[in-house]
Design a protein around this motif. Sequence first.
Motif, PDB file in Angstrom:
ATOM      1  N   GLN A   1       0.800  -1.223  -0.051  1.00 62.55           N
ATOM      2  CA  GLN A   1       0.048  -0.126   0.081  1.00 62.55           C
ATOM      3  C   GLN A   1       0.942   1.188  -0.022  1.00 62.55           C
ATOM      4  O   GLN A   1       2.117   1.377   0.647  1.00 62.55           O
TER       5      GLN A   1
ATOM      6  N   TYR B   1      -6.692   1.534  -4.375  1.00 59.36           N
ATOM      7  CA  TYR B   1      -5.586   0.486  -4.469  1.00 59.36           C
ATOM      8  C   TYR B   1      -4.395   1.206  -3.515  1.00 59.36           C
ATOM      9  O   TYR B   1      -3.778   0.332  -2.812  1.00 59.36           O
TER      10      TYR B   1
ATOM     11  N   ASN C   1      -5.908  -1.028   0.212  1.00 54.08           N
ATOM     12  CA  ASN C   1      -5.231  -2.200  -0.877  1.00 54.08           C
ATOM     13  C   ASN C   1      -5.830  -3.502  -0.481  1.00 54.08           C
ATOM     14  O   ASN C   1      -6.395  -4.191  -1.596  1.00 54.08           O
TER      15      ASN C   1
END
Length: 443
Positions: free
Chosen positions: A90, A354, A358
Amino acid sequence: MNPMLSNPRSELHALQPFGEGTGEVESLLSYFCRLAVSHSVSTLALSRSIAQRFEHKVTPNFDWHQRQFAGIRESAITWSAALSALTAVQGLDRLTFLPWQDVISQNGLSIVTRGQFCPACLADDLAQGREPYFRLAWESAEVRVCARHGSSLTTQCSHCGKDNIRHAAAYVVPGWCSHCGEFLGKTSSAAGMTDPASRWVARQIGELVAVQQVLETTPTRNKLINAITHLITELDHGQSAAFARRIGVAKSTVHHWLKGEGTPTLEASLKIAAQCGASLMQLLTGNLSDWERPQADQQLVLSLPQPTPRARAAQRELDWGDLERKLQEFLLLPTPISVLEAGRRLNVEARQLYLRANMTTRQLGERWKAYLRRRQVEHVVNAWPYLEQACIDIWAEGKAVTRREVAARVPAPILAPLTNLLLILKDVQSHLMKPDSEPGGEK
């Protein structure tokens, strides 16, 4: 464990970035190169694979090292989000200058085209048992020296003398020449000390890179403009023309910042910081609470009415805790939804999901892909009898089985949902040609 709630496996190795939380954090380009090495593939092959995986158009002359991975443009967020999605790591946008995209103009942060590096830093990496890597600060064209060692950055290999050898090749191992393979940490005897101004710039951008790792909120243009307005008031009595002369830019440029929609370039922000006695970080974050005027000014200041500034839309503050809860609710929907649809419903870019949520985002993506696979199997099962009969009829007429012949015999609603129709037709024909098979699939 419910498979829907498990953490999906990453498609690429989950490498951890180097130097997180410091001014020597790794650049996204370096991270990408190390990822290619980890998978034993060329950087070109990995870049094309990632581009095709996310359905980006790839031209025949696509060259990965010309992408501005570490800048503030669209390319930086696209590639950082794609790598976060594929590695399950992440926040890879922190390996770029993206946190400052609202306070630096889009064309105002130049990324070096001929990769530069500090041989002493690479030598330190190896001596301290670390894997050598390229720093994010080196990606800025404003940085010409190493903030730690005070030596000039270089683009040449001290062994073979070739220029632009840091990353302009298909196979790149950070820290080694892409032309002769020699270690780039061999310092040159010609490397000398640099001027104080260049070292100051390197320290300012190094501080910026360090601060962006722990920012609680994204810097906004409004705070930057308020800080510049405050400096103009304190130093030049509110006269923007005098302030423009102070920092060496046109007065129309300052007017465009204050009254229009303009944003200073990184070079202009460095000039403001240098001339006003502030740090670059203080200026771009709009936090001048600790700032002091560089010298006393005894001139009286008239309190003149100021024009009312045009109201600008407030920047949206995202509550990622609330967004995470809503993403978890999406995981429980009877009919799965895609990550793009989740982003549309939340009014957030899928790429940001994302980067900041994540695991849950990738769970949504895996659930959506599994749903699509199930639907495709259902479509094939539904179409199979029609395709078998069509093949039998086509053979009976002495013709070859083609897409056109099949489309003439099978209803369009049956064919439309099928992907890879030609592969399915091959399976149907193979089944029909088995000695023990009959048209209905029975022995």
